[in-house]
Design a protein around this motif. Structure first.
Motif, PDB file in Angstrom:
ATOM      1  N   LYS A 197       0.060  19.624  -3.612  1.00  0.00           N
ATOM      2  CA  LYS A 197      -0.737  20.598  -2.863  1.00  0.00           C
ATOM      3  C   LYS A 197       0.113  21.482  -1.931  1.00  0.00           C
ATOM      4  CE  LYS A 197      -4.926  17.746  -2.803  1.00  0.00           C
ATOM      5  NZ  LYS A 197      -5.959  17.094  -1.953  1.00  0.00           N
ATOM      6  N   TYR A 198       1.426  21.209  -1.886  1.00  0.00           N
ATOM      7  CA  TYR A 198       2.265  21.934  -0.930  1.00  0.00           C
ATOM      8  C   TYR A 198       2.300  23.431  -1.242  1.00  0.00           C
ATOM      9  CZ  TYR A 198       6.228  23.305   1.934  1.00  0.00           C
ATOM     10  OH  TYR A 198       7.038  23.918   2.852  1.00  0.00           O
ATOM     11  N   ASP A 199       2.119  24.252  -0.227  1.00  0.00           N
ATOM     12  CA  ASP A 199       2.124  25.712  -0.367  1.00  0.00           C
ATOM     13  C   ASP A 199       3.399  26.261   0.262  1.00  0.00           C
ATOM     14  OD1 ASP A 199       1.643  28.384  -0.562  1.00  0.00           O
ATOM     15  OD2 ASP A 199      -0.022  28.415   0.871  1.00  0.00           O
ATOM     16  N   ALA A 200       4.369  26.617  -0.582  1.00  0.00           N
ATOM     17  CA  ALA A 200       5.656  27.112  -0.077  1.00  0.00           C
ATOM     18  C   ALA A 200       5.525  28.447   0.644  1.00  0.00           C
ATOM     19  CB  ALA A 200       6.646  27.241  -1.235  1.00  0.00           C
ATOM     20  N   SER A 201       4.445  29.185   0.398  1.00  0.00           N
ATOM     21  CA  SER A 201       4.276  30.495   1.026  1.00  0.00           C
ATOM     22  C   SER A 201       3.857  30.384   2.494  1.00  0.00           C
ATOM     23  CB  SER A 201       3.232  31.310   0.256  1.00  0.00           C
ATOM     24  OG  SER A 201       1.951  30.704   0.348  1.00  0.00           O
ATOM     25  N   SER A 212       0.843  -1.192   0.000  1.00  0.00           N
ATOM     26  CA  SER A 212       0.000   0.000   0.000  1.00  0.00           C
ATOM     27  C   SER A 212       0.878   1.242   0.000  1.00  0.00           C
ATOM     28  CB  SER A 212      -0.900   0.006   1.236  1.00  0.00           C
ATOM     29  OG  SER A 212      -1.725  -1.138   1.246  1.00  0.00           O
ATOM     30  N   PRO A 213       0.477   2.305  -0.719  1.00  0.00           N
ATOM     31  CA  PRO A 213       1.265   3.549  -0.707  1.00  0.00           C
ATOM     32  C   PRO A 213       1.293   4.157   0.690  1.00  0.00           C
ATOM     33  CG  PRO A 213      -0.874   3.904  -1.741  1.00  0.00           C
ATOM     34  CD  PRO A 213      -0.742   2.429  -1.526  1.00  0.00           C
ATOM     35  N   ILE A 214       2.417   4.758   1.027  1.00  0.00           N
ATOM     36  CA  ILE A 214       2.567   5.392   2.334  1.00  0.00           C
ATOM     37  C   ILE A 214       1.817   6.715   2.332  1.00  0.00           C
ATOM     38  CG2 ILE A 214       4.209   6.358   3.984  1.00  0.00           C
ATOM     39  CD1 ILE A 214       6.285   4.412   2.877  1.00  0.00           C
ATOM     40  N   THR A 215       0.949   6.907   3.303  1.00  0.00           N
ATOM     41  CA  THR A 215       0.177   8.151   3.400  1.00  0.00           C
ATOM     42  C   THR A 215       0.427   8.817   4.741  1.00  0.00           C
ATOM     43  OG1 THR A 215      -1.744   6.946   4.270  1.00  0.00           O
ATOM     44  CG2 THR A 215      -1.632   7.274   1.873  1.00  0.00           C
ATOM     45  N   ASN A 216       0.208  10.118   4.766  1.00  0.00           N
ATOM     46  CA  ASN A 216       0.384  10.868   6.012  1.00  0.00           C
ATOM     47  C   ASN A 216      -0.915  10.882   6.804  1.00  0.00           C
ATOM     48  OD1 ASN A 216      -1.223  12.684   4.681  1.00  0.00           O
ATOM     49  ND2 ASN A 216       0.320  14.299   4.531  1.00  0.00           N
ATOM     50  N   LYS A 217      -0.972  11.697   7.832  1.00  0.00           N
ATOM     51  CA  LYS A 217      -2.150  11.723   8.703  1.00  0.00           C
ATOM     52  C   LYS A 217      -3.396  12.221   7.988  1.00  0.00           C
ATOM     53  CE  LYS A 217      -1.026  16.318  10.482  1.00  0.00           C
ATOM     54  NZ  LYS A 217      -0.730  17.119  11.684  1.00  0.00           N
ATOM     55  N   ASP A 218      -3.197  12.950   6.856  1.00  0.00           N
ATOM     56  CA  ASP A 218      -4.334  13.435   6.077  1.00  0.00           C
ATOM     57  C   ASP A 218      -4.700  12.476   4.954  1.00  0.00           C
ATOM     58  OD1 ASP A 218      -4.553  15.817   7.564  1.00  0.00           O
ATOM     59  OD2 ASP A 218      -2.881  16.674   6.443  1.00  0.00           O
ATOM     60  N   GLY A 219      -4.038  11.314   4.905  1.00  0.00           N
ATOM     61  CA  GLY A 219      -4.349  10.325   3.890  1.00  0.00           C
ATOM     62  C   GLY A 219      -3.742  10.597   2.530  1.00  0.00           C
ATOM     63  N   MET A 220      -2.751  11.500   2.460  1.00  0.00           N
ATOM     64  CA  MET A 220      -2.141  11.851   1.182  1.00  0.00           C
ATOM     65  C   MET A 220      -0.846  11.067   0.961  1.00  0.00           C
ATOM     66  SD  MET A 220      -2.637  15.957   0.652  1.00  0.00           S
ATOM     67  CE  MET A 220      -1.801  16.404   2.186  1.00  0.00           C
ATOM     68  N   THR A 221      -0.645  10.651  -0.293  1.00  0.00           N
ATOM     69  CA  THR A 221       0.647  10.078  -0.666  1.00  0.00           C
ATOM     70  C   THR A 221       1.653  11.220  -0.825  1.00  0.00           C
ATOM     71  OG1 THR A 221       0.218  10.249  -3.039  1.00  0.00           O
ATOM     72  CG2 THR A 221      -0.522   8.225  -1.921  1.00  0.00           C
ATOM     73  N   GLU A 222       2.917  10.854  -0.983  1.00  0.00           N
ATOM     74  CA  GLU A 222       3.938  11.895  -1.141  1.00  0.00           C
ATOM     75  C   GLU A 222       3.674  12.723  -2.394  1.00  0.00           C
ATOM     76  OE1 GLU A 222       8.715  12.133  -1.946  1.00  0.00           O
ATOM     77  OE2 GLU A 222       8.009  10.834  -0.327  1.00  0.00           O
ATOM     78  N   GLN A 223       3.293  12.092  -3.489  1.00  0.00           N
ATOM     79  CA  GLN A 223       3.014  12.819  -4.722  1.00  0.00           C
ATOM     80  C   GLN A 223       1.862  13.798  -4.531  1.00  0.00           C
ATOM     81  OE1 GLN A 223       2.214  10.323  -8.087  1.00  0.00           O
ATOM     82  NE2 GLN A 223       2.074  12.027  -9.546  1.00  0.00           N
ATOM     83  N   GLU A 224       0.776  13.362  -3.863  1.00  0.00           N
ATOM     84  CA  GLU A 224      -0.358  14.238  -3.607  1.00  0.00           C
ATOM     85  C   GLU A 224       0.040  15.389  -2.687  1.00  0.00           C
ATOM     86  OE1 GLU A 224      -3.931  10.865  -3.866  1.00  0.00           O
ATOM     87  OE2 GLU A 224      -2.901  11.275  -1.967  1.00  0.00           O
ATOM     88  N   PHE A 225       0.870  15.087  -1.688  1.00  0.00           N
ATOM     89  CA  PHE A 225       1.336  16.116  -0.758  1.00  0.00           C
ATOM     90  C   PHE A 225       2.121  17.201  -1.485  1.00  0.00           C
ATOM     91  CE2 PHE A 225       4.885  17.687   1.803  1.00  0.00           C
ATOM     92  CZ  PHE A 225       4.213  18.296   2.848  1.00  0.00           C
TER      93      PHE A 225
END
Length: 311
Positions: A29-33, A13-26
């Motif tokens: 959506k990442y906001d550098a600002s 299974s793909p590794i997901t974070n606490k919000d259920g996102m994979t690294e690619q999805e994270f």
């Protein structure tokens, strides 16, 4: 016949974070600002050992330790002297930025730079939050044509010397606090600059912390006086266990000439016999001799290319 293992293989299974996102999805959506981004700069400390005028042809010309500084063409610290340097672009590495800024401000190109230290005090630059990576090099100034670029009014070599003024040591419950004050002086035929740096070394148990602050400065921009003072310490340390001094030497040299370079950088006289033992593994004796009036012929040596750092 199909391999039963391939049929029954379970894909991880793909590794997901606490919000259920994979690294690619994270990353999508990442906001550098979300985080403030400080500016990054590079500062270069270019040292050389140069001959002074010596009216007595029977003696080797005395030498001085010198550093390359540029005169600032704009605010802040307009008209004051600083280390060559500038801002790092998003599409270049620190080393690429250092070489580019050095070329643009001083016309020096194609030299080896070694990263010295990263300076990150909050208020070190009055314009904005700036983190600076400093680089150091020891070069033969006679092989370089220094010329100020668009970002600097002038670029010049300054003789540099530091002198310990006083020391204060305080005992604490867990260790000691040692305060030292050092005076820096920079000068050439046209100008003289100065600064005083206070070094505080705190020892608490097994923890050692060292801090520097500029007590006073005369025409030395930003916090560059304390960067230079730190670089002088490192340079003297490195000459003891590396081959850095040989960057200043021609292919053939006498041991007296080499000793003179060591003495200028270390700021003290060395016993000839002890010095020769110290550098014995770093040099190779040749069959060539230096001949000049008033002296016994001196044997030439060359750097030993197979010598390696022992540190």
């Amino acid at each position: 016949m199909r391999d039963w293992r391939a049929k029954n293989e379970v894909k991880p299974s793909p590794i997901t974070n606490k919000d259920g996102m994979t690294e690619q999805e994270f990353l999508q959506k990442y906001d550098a600002s979300r985080y403030a981004r400080p500016s990054v700069t590079v500062d270069m400390l270019i040292f050389t050992v140069a001959d002074e005028q010596e009216p007595n042809y029977r003696k080797l010309s005395p030498k001085s330790l010198q550093i390359l500084l540029v005169k600032r063409a704009d605010h802040p610290f307009m008209g004051q002297w600083a280390l060559p340097g500038g801002f790092v672009s998003p599409d270049e590495s620190l080393e690429e930025a250092a070489l580019r800024e050095l070329r643009e401000e001083t016309n020096i190109d194609d030299i080896y730079l070694e990263q010295l230290y990263t300076w990150g005090e909050v208020n070190r630059d009055p314009r904005t939050r700036v983190i600076s990576a400093s680089y150091m090099a020891l070069v033969d100034s006679e092989r370089l044509e220094v010329k100020a670029g668009d970002d600097a009014d002038d670029a010049r070599w300054f003789r540099v010397e530091d002198k310990w003024l006083r020391e204060n040591k305080i005992a604490t419950e867990t260790g000691t606090i040692t305060e030292k004050w050092v005076a820096l002086r920079f000068w050439n035929e046209a100008e003289e600059l100065s600064a005083t740096v206070k070094i505080t070394r705190t020892v608490s148990g097994r923890t050692v912390r060292e801090e520097r602050e500029i007590v006073e400065t005369n025409q030395v921009a930003f916090d560059h006086a304390k960067i230079i003072q730190y670089a002088l310490e490192r340079l003297r340390n490195k000459i003891e266990y590396t081959d850095i001094a040989f960057a200043l030497m021609p292919e053939l040299f006498t041991l007296t000439e080499l000793q003179q370079v060591y003495e200028v950088i270390l700021g003290k006289e060395l016993l000839a016999a002890a010095f020769r033992r110290k550098v014995a593994d770093k040099v190779i004796e040749t069959n060539h001799y230096r001949k000049h009036a008033g002296h016994r012929p001196s044997k030439y040596y060359r750097f030993h290319p197979e010598w390696t750092d022992q540190a």
